[in-house]
Scaffold this motif. Structure first.
Motif, short mmCIF file in Angstrom:
data_model
loop_
_atom_site.label_atom_id
_atom_site.label_comp_id
_atom_site.label_asym_id
_atom_site.label_seq_id
_atom_site.Cartn_x
_atom_site.Cartn_y
_atom_site.Cartn_z
N UNK A 75 0.84 -1.18 0.00
CA UNK A 75 0.00 0.00 0.00
C UNK A 75 0.88 1.24 0.00
N UNK A 76 0.61 2.14 -0.88
CA UNK A 76 1.32 3.40 -0.93
C UNK A 76 0.57 4.43 -0.11
N UNK A 77 1.27 5.06 0.81
CA UNK A 77 0.64 6.08 1.64
C UNK A 77 0.46 7.37 0.85
N UNK A 78 -0.63 8.10 1.10
CA UNK A 78 -0.87 9.34 0.37
C UNK A 78 0.07 10.48 0.78
N UNK A 79 0.73 10.34 1.93
CA UNK A 79 1.73 11.32 2.34
C UNK A 79 2.99 10.58 2.72
N UNK A 80 4.12 11.24 2.64
CA UNK A 80 5.39 10.65 3.00
C UNK A 80 5.63 10.84 4.49
N UNK A 81 5.57 9.77 5.29
CA UNK A 81 5.75 9.91 6.74
C UNK A 81 7.09 10.54 7.10
N UNK A 82 8.09 10.33 6.27
CA UNK A 82 9.41 10.92 6.53
C UNK A 82 9.38 12.44 6.38
N UNK A 83 8.40 12.95 5.64
CA UNK A 83 8.31 14.39 5.41
C UNK A 83 7.48 15.10 6.48
N UNK A 84 6.88 14.34 7.38
CA UNK A 84 6.05 14.91 8.43
C UNK A 84 6.93 15.22 9.64
N UNK A 85 7.01 16.48 9.99
CA UNK A 85 7.81 16.92 11.13
C UNK A 85 6.97 16.89 12.40
N UNK A 86 7.64 16.90 13.53
CA UNK A 86 6.95 16.89 14.83
C UNK A 86 5.94 18.03 14.93
N UNK A 87 6.27 19.20 14.43
CA UNK A 87 5.36 20.34 14.48
C UNK A 87 4.13 20.15 13.62
N UNK A 88 4.25 19.37 12.56
CA UNK A 88 3.10 19.11 11.68
C UNK A 88 1.99 18.35 12.39
N UNK A 89 2.38 17.55 13.38
CA UNK A 89 1.40 16.76 14.11
C UNK A 89 1.22 17.27 15.55
N UNK A 90 1.82 18.41 15.85
CA UNK A 90 1.67 19.00 17.18
C UNK A 90 2.27 18.15 18.28
N UNK A 91 3.36 17.48 17.96
CA UNK A 91 4.00 16.60 18.94
C UNK A 91 4.57 17.41 20.11
N UNK A 92 4.25 16.97 21.31
CA UNK A 92 4.77 17.57 22.54
C UNK A 92 5.30 16.45 23.40
N UNK A 93 6.41 16.74 24.09
CA UNK A 93 7.03 15.73 24.94
C UNK A 93 7.66 16.43 26.14
N UNK A 94 7.55 15.80 27.29
CA UNK A 94 8.18 16.33 28.50
C UNK A 94 8.69 15.16 29.32
N UNK A 95 9.68 15.44 30.14
CA UNK A 95 10.22 14.44 31.05
C UNK A 95 9.92 14.88 32.48
N UNK A 96 9.42 13.96 33.27
CA UNK A 96 9.13 14.23 34.67
C UNK A 96 10.00 13.33 35.54
N UNK A 97 10.67 13.94 36.49
CA UNK A 97 11.49 13.17 37.44
C UNK A 97 10.64 12.86 38.66
N UNK A 98 9.85 11.80 38.54
CA UNK A 98 9.00 11.35 39.64
C UNK A 98 8.55 9.93 39.33
N UNK A 99 7.98 9.29 40.32
CA UNK A 99 7.48 7.94 40.13
C UNK A 99 6.26 7.96 39.20
N UNK A 100 5.96 6.82 38.60
CA UNK A 100 4.92 6.74 37.57
C UNK A 100 3.55 7.18 38.08
N UNK A 101 3.12 6.66 39.21
CA UNK A 101 1.78 7.00 39.71
C UNK A 101 1.66 8.49 40.00
#
Length: 149
Positions: free
Chosen positions: A1-27
């Protein structure tokens, strides 16, 4: 299957990707993220421990991984109208928290509004651009709240 968009061309900002690191236990991180998003105007419509489910059902041996299904009702209502109801297939907006190592958690989110537009589920017009901008501000506020311990 050929995708209609090139996933390699999609930047983090294009999908609103946000990431943070927290120094605490999981719960504690799950509670902190829930509070940060609630304070930014989101409700938590659904939540579950994906790791507990997978470890129980298929003996996956996964480290803690939690999903918060966040929703801002006003934004959801606007997006349903703008997308002829199709964006609901992506509801709620998920925020995930996974353990990198004991005491270190990653918080991760992508914009379903941006993804819906890229996938053709929502229009590429001014109305959707305003919804994306407004939800982006709320997510930025929520991620800003993560720093306030």
């Amino acid at each position: 299957m050929t995708l209609p968009i090139d996933p390699e061309a999609v930047a983090a900002g294009d999908i609103g990707e946000e990431r943070a690191t927290l120094d605490m236990e999981h719960e504690a991180a799950v509670e902190h993220v829930r509070e940060a998003f609630t304070d930014a105007g989101f409700g938590v419509a659904t939540e579950f421990s994906a790791s507990e489910m997978l470890n129980e059902k298929v003996d996956a041996g996964r480290d803690p991984y939690y999903v918060l299904g966040a929703c801002n009702p006003t934004m959801a209502d606007r997006a349903l109208d703008a997308s002829e109801k199709r964006i609901g297939a992506l509801f709620p907006c998920n925020v995930v928290i996974w353990q990198e190592e004991p005491g270190v958690q990653t918080v991760y989110h992508v914009s379903i509004m941006r993804i819906a537009r890229l996938a053709g589920m929502a229009p590429d017009d001014e109305t959707m651009a305003e919804i994306i901008a407004d939800t982006g501000e709320l997510v930025d506020q929520a991620f800003g709240n993560l720093d306030a311990e």
